[in-house]
Design a protein around this motif. Structure first.
Motif, PDB file in Angstrom:
ATOM      1  N   LEU A  42      -3.466   3.819  -2.338  1.00  0.00           N
ATOM      2  CA  LEU A  42      -4.000   2.582  -2.891  1.00  0.00           C
ATOM      3  C   LEU A  42      -3.279   1.394  -2.287  1.00  0.00           C
ATOM      4  CD1 LEU A  42      -1.905   1.180  -5.194  1.00  0.00           C
ATOM      5  CD2 LEU A  42      -2.607   3.184  -6.456  1.00  0.00           C
ATOM      6  N   ALA A 101      -5.730  -0.693  -8.681  1.00  0.00           N
ATOM      7  CA  ALA A 101      -5.400  -1.349  -7.405  1.00  0.00           C
ATOM      8  C   ALA A 101      -5.870  -2.805  -7.441  1.00  0.00           C
ATOM      9  CB  ALA A 101      -6.066  -0.593  -6.259  1.00  0.00           C
ATOM     10  N   TYR A 161      -7.915  -1.633  -3.129  1.00  0.00           N
ATOM     11  CA  TYR A 161      -8.795  -0.496  -3.409  1.00  0.00           C
ATOM     12  C   TYR A 161      -8.017   0.811  -3.342  1.00  0.00           C
ATOM     13  CZ  TYR A 161      -9.020   0.008   1.735  1.00  0.00           C
ATOM     14  OH  TYR A 161      -8.701   0.162   3.063  1.00  0.00           O
ATOM     15  N   ILE A 162      -8.682   1.857  -3.820  1.00  0.00           N
ATOM     16  CA  ILE A 162      -8.093   3.204  -3.769  1.00  0.00           C
ATOM     17  C   ILE A 162      -8.879   3.957  -2.698  1.00  0.00           C
ATOM     18  CG2 ILE A 162      -7.595   5.278  -5.153  1.00  0.00           C
ATOM     19  CD1 ILE A 162      -8.710   2.981  -7.414  1.00  0.00           C
ATOM     20  N   ALA A 220       0.851  -1.193   0.000  1.00  0.00           N
ATOM     21  CA  ALA A 220       0.000   0.000   0.000  1.00  0.00           C
ATOM     22  C   ALA A 220       0.880   1.233   0.000  1.00  0.00           C
ATOM     23  CB  ALA A 220      -0.915  -0.009   1.217  1.00  0.00           C
ATOM     24  N   ALA A 260      -2.627  -2.737  -3.249  1.00  0.00           N
ATOM     25  CA  ALA A 260      -2.783  -3.778  -4.273  1.00  0.00           C
ATOM     26  C   ALA A 260      -2.060  -5.019  -3.787  1.00  0.00           C
ATOM     27  CB  ALA A 260      -2.206  -3.307  -5.599  1.00  0.00           C
ATOM     28  N   PRO A 281       3.009   1.444  -9.081  1.00  0.00           N
ATOM     29  CA  PRO A 281       1.973   1.965  -8.181  1.00  0.00           C
ATOM     30  C   PRO A 281       2.039   3.480  -7.993  1.00  0.00           C
ATOM     31  CG  PRO A 281       3.586   0.646  -6.951  1.00  0.00           C
ATOM     32  CD  PRO A 281       3.913   0.499  -8.391  1.00  0.00           C
TER      33      PRO A 281
END
Ligand code: FAD
Length: 381
Positions: free
Chosen positions: A217, A198, A202-203, A175, A219, A229
């Protein structure tokens, strides 16, 4: 010098435990490798309001103490989460607060040192357990040092979890976040599912007040190496806000999303991210790390160290385990545009809210448990 507790890491878990154990009169040493630990805050910095968290777990002393402390560092409170999946936005009634994590950690570390805790800047590298003591090797600028203590507390974050427990990469997320200012947003937390930005995560946009927001974000680790990212986050910000300033550079690190592991090995106690105490469905681990620190303090105060894992199971364990079931079930959907589109058309807001609230509700949990079993059988990696 012989210590009662040698603590590795001065994040929320390490600094809270150092403070509590020092105030209890224990001889405590804390080892931290990052000289900027109390300035840096690589975090979204939101936690649920206690009232909402109690939808998922029962109140106890550790939850009460963690939240009354955190509230002193609250900088903004939000009443709603806007959750976007596909083209649909759900406005969920769920209260959260943005807290100043750097100030919280600094406060706890200072309080610990005022109560006699010794602070050592260096990298913990290994430990050796003998019958009645633990010997710890630390590498400092001056060279290696050895500390001796009755107990070792590892609060060294997610990298430790990954290495120690040989965790599958799909159970790790990466993240990153930045702080933007000069923007105009309403006072709700935003979470958006978009597998192109992501994957498997999530964002977020978290309002901090005064036109500032924490934007980031998360991922899943295997996908991070296939994307950039930092660039993804920048593009998201450029597309989202007409005007903005980047106040702090993007910074990120690992987040454990594979559930809790063993948290005690004899004289060695694991706290926070080091034992996977993040909630897998949303990556929240700030308050769970602090709760684990308080649980450690309680069992030491009450002379029952053997109860550490039992109490953890009754508090943090509940939400981490429920969050893991929800994360695994969500894995069936969040990597595919088509599945996201279909889900967004059929899933009502109350289901999404129960998932975000980590509620083990009868209307959601059994179906998600079944889906998580299916997801296990067809893991993408
Ligand atoms: C970008 C991002 C956003 C996040 N947003 C949120 C959020 O909004 N809400 C939430 O609840 N959670 C969030 N999290 C998760 C949360 O930050 C962590 O769960 C929490 O910080 C865990 O605390 P900890 O004390 O266990 O570990 P950490 O905060 O990781 O602290 C570990 C400390 O140990 C030190 N250390 C590590 N190895 C060594 C070593 N060998 N020797 C000495 N010192 C060492 C590190 O320097 C660090 O200071 C986020 C995480 C990330 C990455």
């Amino acid at each position: 010098m012989q210590f009662d507790f040698i603590i590795v890491g001065s994040g929320p878990a390490g600094s809270f435990s150092a403070y509590l154990l020092s105030e209890l009169g224990k001889k405590v040493a804390i080892i931290e490798r990052d000289p900027l630990f109390s300035k840096r805050s690589i975090c979204g910095e939101i936690i649920p309001e206690k009232k909402y968290l109690l939808e998922a777990i029962d109140e106890d002393e550790s939850i009460e103490e963690t939240f009354s402390l955190s509230e002193q560092f609250a900088r903004n409170r939000m009443r709603n989460i806007i959750f976007k999946i596909g083209n649909k936005e759900h406005r969920l009634d769920y209260g959260m607060m943005s807290i100043d994590r750097a100030r919280l950690v600094e406060y706890l570390s200072n309080r610990a040192m005022n109560s006699g805790c010794k602070f050592l800047l260096g990298r913990f590298s290994s430990w050796l357990e003998k019958q009645d003591e633990v010997k710890v090797r630390v590498v400092t600028e001056e060279g290696e040092q050895f500390l001796r203590g009755s107990n070792l507390v590892i609060a060294a974050g997610a990298s430790f979890y990954r290495e120690m427990f040989n965790v599958n990469d799909m159970d790790m997320a990466f993240a990153l976040r930045t702080i933007v200012s000069g923007i105009s947003i309403d006072n709700s937390v935003r979470m958006e599912i978009d597998p192109h930005i992501a994957p498997g995560g999530y964002i977020w946009i978290i309002p901090m007040g005064n036109g500032r927001a924490n934007v980031g974000l998360g991922a899943r680790l295997p996908f991070i190496s296939r994307m950039n990212p930092v660039l993804s986050l920048r593009n998201f910000i450029i597309n989202r806000f007409k005007e903005f300033n980047i106040e702090e550079k993007e910074a990120g690190r690992l987040v454990p999303v594979g559930g809790m592991r063993k948290a005690r090995f004899g004289r060695v106690f694991l706290l926070g991210d080091s034992a996977g105490m993040c909630v897998p469905i949303n990556g929240g681990g700030l308050y769970t790390a602090m709760i684990s620190a308080h649980v450690l303090y309680r069992v030491i105060r009450d002379g029952v160290p053997e109860s550490y894992e039992d109490i953890l199971a009754k508090t943090i364990g509940k939400i981490v385990n429920t969050g893991l079931v929800y994360r695994k079930a969500a894995d069936l959907i969040v990597f595919s545009d088509r599945r996201i589109r279909i889900t967004s058309k059929i899933v009502p807001s109350f289901i999404i809210r129960d998932i975000i609230a980590m509620k083990k509700s009868f209307r959601v949990y059994p179906a998600m448990k079944f889906l998580s079993g299916v997801a296990e059988l067809c893991r993408p990696i």
